[in-house]
Design a protein around this motif. Structure first.
Motif, mmCIF file in Angstrom:
data_model
loop_
_atom_site.group_PDB
_atom_site.id
_atom_site.type_symbol
_atom_site.label_atom_id
_atom_site.label_comp_id
_atom_site.label_asym_id
_atom_site.label_seq_id
_atom_site.Cartn_x
_atom_site.Cartn_y
_atom_site.Cartn_z
ATOM 1 N N ALA A 6 10.431 -28.463 32.843
ATOM 2 C CA ALA A 6 10.501 -27.726 31.582
ATOM 3 C C ALA A 6 9.078 -27.397 31.158
ATOM 4 C CB ALA A 6 11.198 -28.555 30.505
ATOM 5 N N GLY A 7 8.856 -26.160 30.737
ATOM 6 C CA GLY A 7 7.513 -25.739 30.347
ATOM 7 C C GLY A 7 6.766 -25.034 31.457
ATOM 8 N N ALA A 8 7.500 -24.472 32.433
ATOM 9 C CA ALA A 8 6.855 -23.853 33.595
ATOM 10 C C ALA A 8 6.099 -22.581 33.258
ATOM 11 C CB ALA A 8 7.909 -23.561 34.669
ATOM 12 N N SER A 9 6.346 -22.002 32.082
ATOM 13 C CA SER A 9 5.638 -20.772 31.714
ATOM 14 C C SER A 9 4.255 -21.035 31.123
ATOM 15 C CB SER A 9 6.476 -19.958 30.714
ATOM 16 O OG SER A 9 6.699 -20.702 29.529
ATOM 17 N N PHE A 32 13.755 -24.871 33.936
ATOM 18 C CA PHE A 32 14.564 -24.543 32.756
ATOM 19 C C PHE A 32 13.718 -23.653 31.854
ATOM 20 C CE2 PHE A 32 16.269 -28.665 34.187
ATOM 21 C CZ PHE A 32 17.583 -28.277 34.413
ATOM 22 N N VAL A 33 14.194 -22.437 31.624
ATOM 23 C CA VAL A 33 13.384 -21.432 30.938
ATOM 24 C C VAL A 33 14.217 -20.675 29.911
ATOM 25 C CG1 VAL A 33 11.816 -21.089 32.895
ATOM 26 C CG2 VAL A 33 13.901 -19.717 32.735
ATOM 27 N N ARG A 34 13.527 -20.149 28.898
ATOM 28 C CA ARG A 34 14.176 -19.255 27.934
ATOM 29 C C ARG A 34 14.126 -17.807 28.416
ATOM 30 N NH1 ARG A 34 11.927 -22.241 23.208
ATOM 31 N NH2 ARG A 34 13.658 -23.259 22.139
ATOM 32 N N ARG A 35 13.069 -17.469 29.108
ATOM 33 C CA ARG A 35 12.910 -16.097 29.597
ATOM 34 C C ARG A 35 12.441 -16.142 31.052
ATOM 35 N NH1 ARG A 35 9.457 -17.312 25.602
ATOM 36 N NH2 ARG A 35 7.238 -17.539 26.102
ATOM 37 N N THR A 53 19.113 -21.538 26.177
ATOM 38 C CA THR A 53 18.914 -20.858 24.896
ATOM 39 C C THR A 53 18.472 -21.816 23.808
ATOM 40 O OG1 THR A 53 21.269 -21.116 24.391
ATOM 41 C CG2 THR A 53 20.589 -19.061 25.458
ATOM 42 N N ASP A 54 18.840 -23.100 23.935
ATOM 43 C CA ASP A 54 18.498 -24.090 22.913
ATOM 44 C C ASP A 54 18.186 -25.409 23.611
ATOM 45 O OD1 ASP A 54 18.189 -25.752 20.769
ATOM 46 O OD2 ASP A 54 20.191 -25.434 19.935
ATOM 47 N N PHE A 55 16.915 -25.791 23.609
ATOM 48 C CA PHE A 55 16.503 -27.020 24.284
ATOM 49 C C PHE A 55 16.956 -28.275 23.543
ATOM 50 C CE2 PHE A 55 13.725 -24.062 26.453
ATOM 51 C CZ PHE A 55 13.652 -24.579 27.738
ATOM 52 N N MET A 76 6.451 -29.207 28.445
ATOM 53 C CA MET A 76 6.597 -28.397 27.239
ATOM 54 C C MET A 76 5.956 -29.117 26.059
ATOM 55 S SD MET A 76 10.122 -27.217 25.342
ATOM 56 C CE MET A 76 10.769 -26.471 26.823
ATOM 57 N N GLY A 77 5.222 -28.381 25.261
ATOM 58 C CA GLY A 77 4.603 -28.962 24.081
ATOM 59 C C GLY A 77 4.066 -27.873 23.180
#
Length: 226
Positions: A6-9, A32-35, A53-55, A76-77
């Motif tokens: 999570a937070g790969a972007s 796991f991504v939103r976009r 859509t909602d973590f 992610m942070g």
């Protein structure tokens, strides 16, 4: 072997993703991504992208599909401090995944790697002179994931990574500064990525909280062997 992220972007998450994709022991990486990620990344044959859509709410069927993973890299942070991002989101994942893991008692412990920082503070009452809210809220998130891991250690292996400053190619002079200040204060982003990848798959002997100097030393060692 499968690893979740999570937070790969983000910059650190992106480096962790690259290290996971290059690792010979890892056959699948699920981001796991939103976009959507950039096409040059998302087209990698090892990579699967799962839209969230909602973590704060993880679909059970999604977690069931990836309960065979060795672990999760949580990169992610927030920069200024966010209770949702820094506390609620990682705990939501852990609680929801734990319900799935309970039905698989024979599998190895799930490795959860949590990106924190050198200057986080668990004590919510202490007075801090700079970035008080951000440092405290990240410290609260760190304390909560450690507490959850300790309470469920038959299923979880939780590691908190506390880097200092992170030197990247994009920050001019940061790599020179890293060499000058030494291993206690700065880490190169590739060392951090290699270390977090290692923790997710076989870093069980490292302990629960890992500080910058250990990240640098082990990260360098890992990069030399790749």
């Amino acid at each position: 072997m499968k690893v979740l992220i999570a937070g790969a972007s983000g910059s650190i998450g992106g480096e962790c993703l690259a290290q996971c994709l290059a690792h010979p022991k890892i056959s699948t990486v699920v981001a796991f991504v939103r976009r959507d990620l950039p096409v040059e990344v998302s087209s990698h044959p090892k990579l699967q992208c799962a839209k969230i859509t909602d973590f704060a709410q993880w679909p059970e069927d999604l977690l069931e599909a990836h309960a065979d993973a060795a672990g999760m890299i949580w990169a992610m942070g927030s920069y200024k401090g966010s209770r949702a991002v820094d506390v609620e989101y990682p705990l939501a994942f852990m609680r929801d995944m734990d319900r799935v893991l309970q039905s698989r008692p024979s599998r190895p412990r799930f490795g959860y790697v949590h990106l924190s920082g050198m200057f986080t503070r668990h004590d919510q009452d202490t007075k801090l002179w700079w970035l008080e809210y951000a440092r405290k809220i990240r410290g609260l998130g760190e304390a909560k994931v450690l507490e959850f891991g300790n309470s469920n250690d038959v299923r979880w292996r939780v590691s908190v990574v506390r880097p200092g400053g992170v030197a990247t190619e994009a920050i001019i002079g940061s790599r020179t500064l890293a060499s000058m200040l030494g291993e206690n204060w700065l880490v190169r982003i590739e060392e951090l990525g290699a270390f977090m990848t290692y923790l997710a798959i076989d870093g069980g002997e490292e302990g629960a909280i890992i500080e910058n100097a250990r990240i640098v030393r082990k990260g360098r060692e890992l990069l030399k062997t790749q």
